[in-house]
Design a protein around this motif. Structure first.
Motif, PDB file in Angstrom:
ATOM      1  N   GLN A 151       0.212  15.282   9.831  1.00 48.03           N
ATOM      2  CA  GLN A 151       0.593  16.630  10.262  1.00 48.03           C
ATOM      3  C   GLN A 151       0.443  17.668   9.151  1.00 48.03           C
ATOM      4  O   GLN A 151       1.400  18.347   8.752  1.00 48.03           O
ATOM      5  CB  GLN A 151       2.030  16.636  10.790  1.00 48.03           C
ATOM      6  CG  GLN A 151       2.217  15.812  12.042  1.00 48.03           C
ATOM      7  CD  GLN A 151       3.583  15.993  12.681  1.00 48.03           C
ATOM      8  OE1 GLN A 151       4.492  16.585  12.093  1.00 48.03           O
ATOM      9  NE2 GLN A 151       3.738  15.506  13.901  1.00 48.03           N
TER      10      GLN A 151
ATOM     11  N   ASN B 295      -0.261  21.114   7.273  1.00 45.85           N
ATOM     12  CA  ASN B 295      -0.113  22.530   7.624  1.00 45.85           C
ATOM     13  C   ASN B 295      -0.459  23.331   6.377  1.00 45.85           C
ATOM     14  O   ASN B 295       0.406  23.609   5.535  1.00 45.85           O
ATOM     15  CB  ASN B 295       1.302  22.840   8.087  1.00 45.85           C
ATOM     16  CG  ASN B 295       1.486  24.331   8.388  1.00 45.85           C
ATOM     17  OD1 ASN B 295       0.522  25.066   8.582  1.00 45.85           O
ATOM     18  ND2 ASN B 295       2.731  24.781   8.406  1.00 45.85           N
TER      19      ASN B 295
ATOM     20  N   ASN C 251       8.234  21.401   8.943  1.00 45.42           N
ATOM     21  CA  ASN C 251       6.963  21.943   9.419  1.00 45.42           C
ATOM     22  C   ASN C 251       6.658  23.324   8.852  1.00 45.42           C
ATOM     23  O   ASN C 251       5.550  23.840   9.024  1.00 45.42           O
ATOM     24  CB  ASN C 251       6.954  22.011  10.948  1.00 45.42           C
ATOM     25  CG  ASN C 251       6.924  20.633  11.587  1.00 45.42           C
ATOM     26  OD1 ASN C 251       6.426  19.681  10.987  1.00 45.42           O
ATOM     27  ND2 ASN C 251       7.465  20.523  12.799  1.00 45.42           N
ATOM     28  N   GLN C 252       7.644  23.941   8.184  1.00 50.15           N
ATOM     29  CA  GLN C 252       7.427  25.258   7.601  1.00 50.15           C
ATOM     30  C   GLN C 252       6.767  25.179   6.222  1.00 50.15           C
ATOM     31  O   GLN C 252       6.189  26.165   5.763  1.00 50.15           O
ATOM     32  CB  GLN C 252       8.755  25.998   7.475  1.00 50.15           C
ATOM     33  CG  GLN C 252       9.422  26.309   8.799  1.00 50.15           C
ATOM     34  CD  GLN C 252       8.578  27.216   9.671  1.00 50.15           C
ATOM     35  OE1 GLN C 252       8.055  28.229   9.211  1.00 50.15           O
ATOM     36  NE2 GLN C 252       8.430  26.850  10.936  1.00 50.15           N
TER      37      GLN C 252
ATOM     38  N   ARG D 222       1.750  21.409   3.869  1.00 46.30           N
ATOM     39  CA  ARG D 222       1.519  19.971   3.770  1.00 46.30           C
ATOM     40  C   ARG D 222       0.014  19.753   3.701  1.00 46.30           C
ATOM     41  O   ARG D 222      -0.723  20.165   4.589  1.00 46.30           O
ATOM     42  CB  ARG D 222       2.140  19.219   4.944  1.00 46.30           C
ATOM     43  CG  ARG D 222       2.014  17.704   4.825  1.00 46.30           C
ATOM     44  CD  ARG D 222       2.692  16.969   5.967  1.00 46.30           C
ATOM     45  NE  ARG D 222       4.138  17.008   5.865  1.00 46.30           N
ATOM     46  CZ  ARG D 222       4.935  17.691   6.683  1.00 46.30           C
ATOM     47  NH1 ARG D 222       4.410  18.413   7.656  1.00 46.30           N
ATOM     48  NH2 ARG D 222       6.236  17.661   6.525  1.00 46.30           N
TER      49      ARG D 222
END
Length: 384
Positions: free
Chosen positions: A91, A93, A349-350, A353
């Motif tokens: 995941q 980001n 998720n902020q 990554r």
């Protein structure tokens, strides 16, 4: 009478026969010629230098071509391709938050300073929770090379304090970081955790930065650069930039830039930390570039104090390089470092990554609308 004549002739023939045979056998044997000709007399003995195999000339009769050692120019660069990842699992980001952390000195004086114990705690938390320090140059260049799933973080130290970095003479006389300084602790942490890496930027003023220790000004700055740390501009007198004229503003930045350039020839200063976090709102163009006494400086990024703009990376549409926020390296204050650590634990998720590939920008499909396509350059956008 006749008999006497015959006897005489016989004796004469015998003598002639013996004489003829002795002319071949009694000649002296040839001897070596010990005489030296005039040409040979002028030949001097040649001293033969001992040569290494690399210096030996190739024989003219050799049919093999000489083998040349590859130079830096001829060596073919080996590029390791990043390993493919499972995007749904990792995941990535790559428009998420990259924190820039503002430290000052190592002392018990919060919120702008950290004790040695607290600084070690900061490093340990970063390491154990997937943060990896990157250089200011890599941040500016949008060159994020941390492993897949990890988050880059930028460490900054303001004011050139000797508790953040100073030198002392080691047992062999060489200059080494003084024990107890931030750099000493980062070097020791790196020895224990080489996969953490090491990087930090030191924003200095126009005084004798890191002066409480051994080594000259030039030796101190050169040590930092030689050991993968970076230097930035914090203005000559730590002035309130929003109160200065255009000439005064340019003078503040040019003096420090030139001092660093003279101390570390070839080093390019590309970043500024606003003193007190105050921007000269009507002269941002002079923050980017200016001239004083025929010396021209340039900046590509400038940092404030605390929350001033969204904590987003260089590829986000809301990225503001000359209004860039920094979190204060403290614990127990609003939006300080440990507030941020806790926030990103709750909202993973902020944070930025990585996908492990510096040539791509990977984002989840719900973030595609926030990608600044102009910032990608030759990078490939991957949406999953």
């Amino acid at each position: 009478m006749k008999k006497a004549m015959i006897l005489l002739l016989s004796l004469m023939l015998t003598f002639v026969f013996v004489a003829c045979n002795s002319s071949d056998t009694d000649q002296p044997k040839p001897q070596p010629n010990n005489e030296i000709s005039e040409k040979e007399e002028n030949i001097q003995p040649v001293e033969v230098e001992e040569v290494t195999p690399e210096e030996t000339d190739q024989s003219e009769e050799s049919t093999e071509e000489p083998t040349e050692e590859p130079t830096e120019e001829t060596k073919e660069e080996v590029v390791l391709e990043p390993e493919p990842i499972n995007y749904e699992e990792v995941q990535p980001n790559e428009i998420g938050s990259i924190m820039v952390v503002m430290y000052h000195g190592i002392m018990d004086n919060p919120p702008y300073h950290r004790t040695a114990e607290d600084f070690k705690k900061d490093l340990s938390y970063m390491y154990e929770n997937g943060y990896r320090p990157i250089s200011i140059e890599d941040y500016i260049n949008n060159n994020i090379t941390v492993q897949a799933g990890l988050t880059p973080i930028v460490l900054a130290f303001d004011d050139g304090l000797s508790s953040s970095f100073s030198l002392t003479k080691g047992d062999d006389g060489t200059l080494v970081p003084k024990e107890g300084t931030a750099v000493y602790m980062m070097e020791e942490f790196y020895k224990e955790h080489p996969d953490f890496g090491k990087a930090a930027t030191f924003f200095i003023n126009g005084d004798d930065a890191f002066g409480e220790g051994d080594g000259t000004y030039r030796e101190r700055l050169q040590w930092l650069v030689d050991n993968d740390y970076s230097l930035g501009n914090h203005t000559a007198t730590h002035a309130h930039l929003n109160t200065l004229s255009a000439d005064e503003l340019q003078k503040e930045m040019a003096i420090v830039d030139e001092m660093i350039s003279n101390a570390v020839p070839g080093y390019e200063v590309r970043s500024l930390a606003y003193p007190f976090g105050e921007r000269p709102l009507n002269a941002i163009d002079l923050v980017e570039e200016g001239t004083y006494n025929d010396y021209t400086y340039t900046n590509e990024i400038a940092f404030r104090v605390g929350y001033s703009a969204p904590y987003v990376g260089p590829n986000h549409i809301n990225y503001q390089p000359f209004n860039h926020p920094r979190v204060t390296a403290s614990e127990g204050y609003d939006w300080d470092l440990w507030y941020a650590f806790n926030y990103y634990e709750q909202s993973p998720n902020q944070r930025y990554r990585s996908d492990g590939n510096p040539n791509t920008i990977a984002v989840p499909s719900n973030q595609e609308k926030n990608v600044n396509m102009d910032s990608l350059g030759e990078k490939e956008l991957i949406v999953y």
